[in-house]
Scaffold this motif. Structure first.
Motif, PDB file in Angstrom:
ATOM      1  N   HIS A 127      44.663  31.636  40.457  1.00  0.00           N
ATOM      2  CA  HIS A 127      44.121  30.665  41.417  1.00  0.00           C
ATOM      3  C   HIS A 127      44.915  30.714  42.714  1.00  0.00           C
ATOM      4  N   GLY A 128      46.230  30.780  42.596  1.00  0.00           N
ATOM      5  CA  GLY A 128      47.090  30.885  43.772  1.00  0.00           C
ATOM      6  C   GLY A 128      47.544  29.572  44.353  1.00  0.00           C
ATOM      7  N   LYS A 197      43.073  37.922  41.948  1.00  0.00           N
ATOM      8  CA  LYS A 197      41.987  38.006  42.938  1.00  0.00           C
ATOM      9  C   LYS A 197      42.089  39.266  43.781  1.00  0.00           C
ATOM     10  N   HIS A 198      42.942  40.206  43.393  1.00  0.00           N
ATOM     11  CA  HIS A 198      43.037  41.471  44.124  1.00  0.00           C
ATOM     12  C   HIS A 198      42.878  42.639  43.148  1.00  0.00           C
ATOM     13  N   PRO A 222      35.014  44.807  38.281  1.00  0.00           N
ATOM     14  CA  PRO A 222      34.206  44.783  39.509  1.00  0.00           C
ATOM     15  C   PRO A 222      34.671  43.751  40.531  1.00  0.00           C
ATOM     16  N   GLY A 223      35.447  42.761  40.104  1.00  0.00           N
ATOM     17  CA  GLY A 223      35.906  41.699  40.993  1.00  0.00           C
ATOM     18  C   GLY A 223      36.730  40.701  40.219  1.00  0.00           C
ATOM     19  N   PRO A 224      37.127  39.594  40.843  1.00  0.00           N
ATOM     20  CA  PRO A 224      37.922  38.583  40.140  1.00  0.00           C
ATOM     21  C   PRO A 224      37.172  38.007  38.942  1.00  0.00           C
ATOM     22  N   PRO A 243      30.597  36.824  32.061  1.00  0.00           N
ATOM     23  CA  PRO A 243      29.838  36.454  33.266  1.00  0.00           C
ATOM     24  C   PRO A 243      30.122  35.062  33.805  1.00  0.00           C
ATOM     25  N   LEU A 244      31.099  34.324  33.264  1.00  0.00           N
ATOM     26  CA  LEU A 244      31.525  33.064  33.862  1.00  0.00           C
ATOM     27  C   LEU A 244      32.781  33.334  34.686  1.00  0.00           C
ATOM     28  N   TYR A 245      32.626  33.294  36.009  1.00  0.00           N
ATOM     29  CA  TYR A 245      33.775  33.509  36.894  1.00  0.00           C
ATOM     30  C   TYR A 245      33.490  32.881  38.244  1.00  0.00           C
ATOM     31  N   TRP A 246      34.502  32.911  39.126  1.00  0.00           N
ATOM     32  CA  TRP A 246      34.386  32.231  40.410  1.00  0.00           C
ATOM     33  C   TRP A 246      33.210  32.749  41.243  1.00  0.00           C
TER      34      TRP A 246
END
Length: 498
Positions: A127-128, A197-198, A222-224, A243-246
């Protein structure tokens, strides 16, 4: 019972009607030692010889924002059993964030439900912006207990016997480790993952018995993403991409809103324990989200995985809860509808098969640890009070016959995640005990309870009074004294003069 009390921590927490700062979620702020717990009922089985550790959420300072139950400061509660007697102690986990807020005398970080920028200082994890509380899981590896954070923290070490702080784990990578590393007691290795997230968005690693990071590799996504748990077999480590993500567009504005992405399958990454990125085998399955796995093993050409499939990973708000409607739904198993489930990955064909193992809403399961990474028959799950993150009973699942044995606790009594303790000289997989902490809102007390794992419906066979009412929380672990002695001997031999 004779109680030794330790100096109180500084707290600025004010009276509240917040659902996760009151009742069974009322924070416990005192740290104590009790040399011998008083037996309320029954007797401690003479063949139990080990330590029960449970992580709990205990908010110390007045929240900067709305407060989520997972924002609380970590406190480890311990019951140490040997020779038919039990002692108790509890300690806050002295993370850097906990110490910083003790110095400041107030909260410095916002929580999971707060907008970006609420925190006074930069935050941690994927989250950061969050505090690294270390309040999610508690595991024991090579003689050290680790308290970990669900969104990838730094891993905080404690002595499992004294609960003395050993500081931050020195081997943890820059992106931290997620809440649920897995330990193979046969090899002494601990497997973990992290996410961020990177790019490449996920890594996987192995720590050996000496506490050294011996393997670490990227797992490109593919992403975060927001994976929570992993599983291991003797040869494979199993990670996931669900498939549950930001929401990507909102994330660009530093809004961390998780949503289900329609049309995106669930993917599983099977990695040879010491493999490389090119060795990863990917398998697809029906869309879902899974918080916790119970076991995994190999059977010929198949790898079999069991855990809690969610029918509705993005649940409808519980409108009757007002401003807490979304939060209450996302921590309510009856809203996201978790059920014990099995996945089969065929290494020869690349196909995945699935089957539901129960229609009951359950989660937070345990197995006989002697059957980890091999075919297991029994799972002990918790049930929850509808609308709440509160355990109100247990189910013993027989995954071969489908038979289920149920224990429902009295109204107002709530349990903890409960490890299974194999009986010494056990003659079957369910021959042993469950151990738990109970919070009784009717009497305002807490106790440690022991159940017969093969007959949970009979209720506790032993109850021990705790010195104070504890707060509810998340995960727990059992470690045998014999395992701790083996770990101590291993470390002593490493540093013995030659």
């Amino acid at each position: 019972m004779q109680i030794t009390r330790h100096p109180p921590v500084k707290t600025t927490l004010e009276p509240s009607n917040h659902p996760y700062l009151t009742g069974p979620w009322t924070p416990c702020h005192e740290e104590v030692d009790v040399a011998e717990l008083r037996v309320i009922e029954g007797a401690i089985p003479a063949d139990i010889d080990g330590i029960y550790l449970r992580n709990t959420e205990n908010q110390v300072h007045q929240p900067l924002g709305r407060h989520h139950p997972f924002d609380g400061d970590a406190m480890i509660h311990q019951v140490n059993i040997s020779g038919g007697k039990a002692s108790y102690r509890n300690r806050f986990v002295r993370t850097h964030c906990f110490e910083a807020e003790q110095i400041a005398g107030r909260s410095l970080w916002g929580g999971l439900m707060d907008p970006w920028g609420t925190s006074v200082r930069p935050g941690f994890g994927a989250h950061g912006g969050l505090k690294d509380t270390g309040s999610t899981d508690i595991i024991v590896h090579a003689g050290t207990a680790y308290a970990t954070l669900y969104q990838c923290g730094e891993a905080w070490m404690l002595d499992p016997v004294t609960l003395a702080s050993r500081g931050k784990a020195p081997w943890v990578p820059l992106d931290g480790i997620s809440a649920h590393p897995k330990v193979d007691e046969t090899t002494g290795e601990m497997m973990f993952f992290n996410y961020s997230k990177h790019a490449p968005f996920m890594h996987y690693g192995v720590v050996d018995r000496s506490g050294a990071l011996v393997h670490y590799l990227p797992v490109p996504l593919p992403g975060p993403r927001l994976p929570h748990d992993m599983a291991i077999t003797k040869n494979w480590s199993i990670l996931n991409d669900m498939p549950l993500y930001w929401d990507g567009e909102l994330l660009e504005r530093n809004i961390h809103a998780a949503r289900i992405h329609d049309g995106v399958p669930t993917r599983f990454a099977l990695i040879p324990r010491h493999g490389q990125p090119e060795d990863i085998r990917w398998f697809e399955a029906a869309p879902t989200y899974v918080l916790h796995w119970t076991n995994a093993w190999e059977d010929g050409d198949e790898v079999i995985l069991e855990g809690y499939h969610q029918a509705k990973p993005m649940p409808d708000p519980l409108e009757e809860m007002g401003r807490y409607s979304h939060m209450m739904a996302y921590v309510d198993e009856h809203s996201f509808q978790s059920r014990l489930h099995r996945w089969r990955f065929n290494l020869k064909t690349g196909e995945t098969r699935e089957e539901r193992l129960t229609e009951r809403i359950v989660e937070f399961g345990m197995i006989n640890p002697a059957y980890a990474m091999q075919k297991s028959r029994y799972v002990w799950s918790t049930t929850t009070r509808p609308g709440w993150f509160l355990f109100n009973g247990y189910v013993r699942h027989d995954t071969e016959t489908g038979e289920e044995q149920v224990l429902s606790l009295p109204e107002g009594v709530y349990a903890s995640e409960s490890p299974m303790i194999p009986r010494k000289g056990a003659t079957g997989e369910d021959d042993g005990y469950l151990i738990t902490f109970l919070i009784d809102e009717n009497s305002g007390t807490s106790e440690c309870a022991i159940l017969d794992a093969g007959n949970i419906a009979a209720g506790p066979i032993c109850r021990l009074a705790l010195p104070h009412k504890i707060c509810s929380g998340t995960h727990s672990v059992w470690v045998e004294h014999d395992q701790l002695r083996k770990d101590a001997a291993f470390h002593a031999a490493r540093f013995a003069p030659t």
